[in-house]
Design an enzyme around this catalytic site. Structure first.
Site, PDB file in Angstrom:
ATOM      1  N   HIS A 141       0.275  53.242  -2.844  1.00 42.53           N
ATOM      2  CA  HIS A 141       0.634  52.590  -1.585  1.00 42.53           C
ATOM      3  C   HIS A 141       0.282  53.456  -0.377  1.00 42.53           C
ATOM      4  CE1 HIS A 141       2.287  49.370   0.613  1.00 42.53           C
ATOM      5  NE2 HIS A 141       3.288  49.066  -0.177  1.00 42.53           N
ATOM      6  N   ALA A 142       0.113  54.754  -0.561  1.00 45.32           N
ATOM      7  CA  ALA A 142      -0.323  55.611   0.549  1.00 45.32           C
ATOM      8  C   ALA A 142      -1.724  55.255   1.003  1.00 45.32           C
ATOM      9  CB  ALA A 142      -0.266  57.081   0.130  1.00 45.32           C
TER      10      ALA A 142
END
Length: 498
Positions: A141-142
């Site tokens: 998700h980064a």
């Protein structure tokens, strides 16, 4: 050169032994039109190699850490990027049914990503009943949010079995700054952090009651209204005071995961919307409310007050590309699991969603970005993980679960010539957000449901999928009755000459 935003870095910092912050999708494809009737690692690797530049960050960029952890990491193109190192193939033993597939996907979803290379992996799962192939893809998700996820899918998929022509890669490789430059920038950012934190608090102050968990505290709503008035902000609806009740899935999560997938006809959902009013998303939320009510009631664990759901919302403006890191916020809303009557429950969901949307639209919507930057980068990782680990012991429960609805294309897509039959999103669970996540994706006339849970808390989430089907039948009947009643009223008006 691109540095992680504070929200990006928070997804990295939040990872512990039981929490991994990658999001995933499970595609089911018909490989009959592929060469030799089989989707292969070599074929997919070549596809990624030829199109990685169309969605560079998620596919070919890696993290570069700042010396001494002084600042947030940077992204740079991996000079050794090789898609073949990210793509694997496994086979299911006979009979290759959906339960076996769900167990394998859950096992894959439990594993963290290697941070030394681009943060994604893909697994081709062969041996499904009917000659189908499953494609499980996970990305940290980064590196990705909803918009960049859609762009990445668009880069890899085609509108027909014949692959389209794509422009050649003419971009220069992105490189992170030299270590000395990163240290210099990190020291400057650390020195400026108190000023930036003060500005973030000032921006967030009028909307503190929008933050899940804070709205239930006495005086927070009043304080937000007073600050809005003092700043002469236009009045927005006050966020409701919500307190997430205890449930079996709001306990400390373990390392293992359970997964279930299902599908609902999009036409039926649209019919319900026409009959009962509201939006497609209102119908999805009402289905989840009914399914969770049934699941909890069956176990004698149904709370007397409604569950609290977090709904992710993109902050990107229309036309903006998926750059600049994660641009996402969260909208909290009651989920009317406490309402026994189906019609009243649907009306309550519509009312609560309407108020939540009006509140979110009228506010900044950026509290996630503001709050994620309050902790200085050198200590952000340790403090974030400490907070996540301490939350269960302190009985902190801002929400019960995440429910996300992602609109997708209503036409078939193809991967290396293989038609995509369905796409089931599989997301993140944490101690703070609850051990259950329900995400739906509309695709080619269906609403594909992906559920991930902590295996110790919900061993078999397929039961929730079954309850969603029951809930759809219930709302479909209510809608049919409403449409018939409306038709009779219209007929009476015509006959009476009105």
């Amino acid at each position: 050169m691109s540095q992680l935003t504070t929200v990006d870095a928070t997804f990295l910092n939040a990872e512990t032994g039981t929490t991994h912050a990658h999001i995933a999708g499970l595609g089911i494809v018909d490989a009959a039109s592929c060469p030799d009737g089989r989707l292969t690692v070599e074929g997919v690797a070549e596809l990624v190699r030829s199109r990685a530049h169309l969605a560079a960050r998620p596919l070919r960029q890696r993290l570069v850490q700042v010396p001494f952890g002084l600042d947030r990491p940077y992204w740079e193109d991996d000079p050794d990027f090789d898609p073949g190192r990210h793509i694997f193939e496994i086979g299911l033993p006979a009979p290759g049914d959906d339960r076996q597939l769900a167990d394998v996907v859950a096992m894959l979803h439990e594993q963290p990503l290697d941070r030394s290379r681009p943060l994604w992996e893909m697994f081709l799962i062969q041996g499904l009943i009917g000659g189908r192939t499953a494609v499980y893809v996970k990305v940290h998700h980064a590196a990705i949010d909803g918009v960049t996820a859609a762009e990445t899918l668009a880069a890899l998929l085609d509108l027909s079995p014949e692959p389209r022509d794509v422009p050649a890669d003419e971009t220069e490789p992105a490189r992170a700054p030299r270590p000395a430059e990163m240290v210099r920038a990190g020291l400057l950012n650390t020195a400026m952090h108190p000023v930036r934190s003060a500005l973030s608090v000032a921006r967030a102050a009028p909307y503190l009651d929008e933050i899940p968990g804070l709205s239930s505290l006495p005086g927070v709503g009043l304080m937000s209204s007073v600050v809005q008035g003092a700043l002469r902000r236009r009045e927005v609806p006050r966020a409701p005071r919500m307190s997430a009740p205890p449930t079996p899935f709001n306990q400390p999560i373990g390392r293992r995961r359970s997964v279930a997938c299902g599908e609902l006809p999009l036409d039926d959902i649209k019919q319900i919307r026409r009959g009962l009013g509201g939006s497609v998303n209102d119908v999805v939320m009402a289905l989840c409310a009914t399914a969770l009510r049934q699941w909890l009631d069956k176990r004698g664990e149904l709370p007397e007050r409604p569950l609290v759901a977090a709904v992710p919302v993109s902050l990107r403006r229309r036309g903006n590309r998926g750059d600049g890191g994660n641009q996402v916020s969260v909208m909290a809303t009651p989920l009317a699991t406490d309402v026994p009557d189906p019609a009243d429950r649907y009306a309550a969901v519509r009312r609560d969603m309407d108020r939540a949307k009006r509140r979110f639209t009228g506010s900044s919507g950026s509290w996630v970005q503001d709050m994620s930057g309050l902790i200085p980068a050198p200590v952000a990782g340790a403090l974030t993980r400490l907070a996540l680990q301490a939350a269960p012991a302190m009985s902190l429960r801002p929400i019960n679960l995440i429910v996300s609805n992602v609109p997708g294309p209503q036409f078939p897509l193809y991967l290396c010539g293989a038609r995509v039959l369905g796409y089931y999103p599989i997301s993140v669970i944490t101690d703070i957000t609850g051990g259950l996540n329900i995400t739906v994706f509309s695709y080619d006339g269906k609403v594909d449901v992906g559920i991930v849970a902590c295996r110790e808390l919900i061993p078999d989430p397929s039961e929730i999928v079954d309850h969603l089907v029951d809930a759809l039948d219930e709302l479909r009947e209510l809608s049919r009755e409403a449409l018939e009643e409306r038709a009779l009223e219209e007929q009476e008006r015509v006959l009476s000459g009105e």
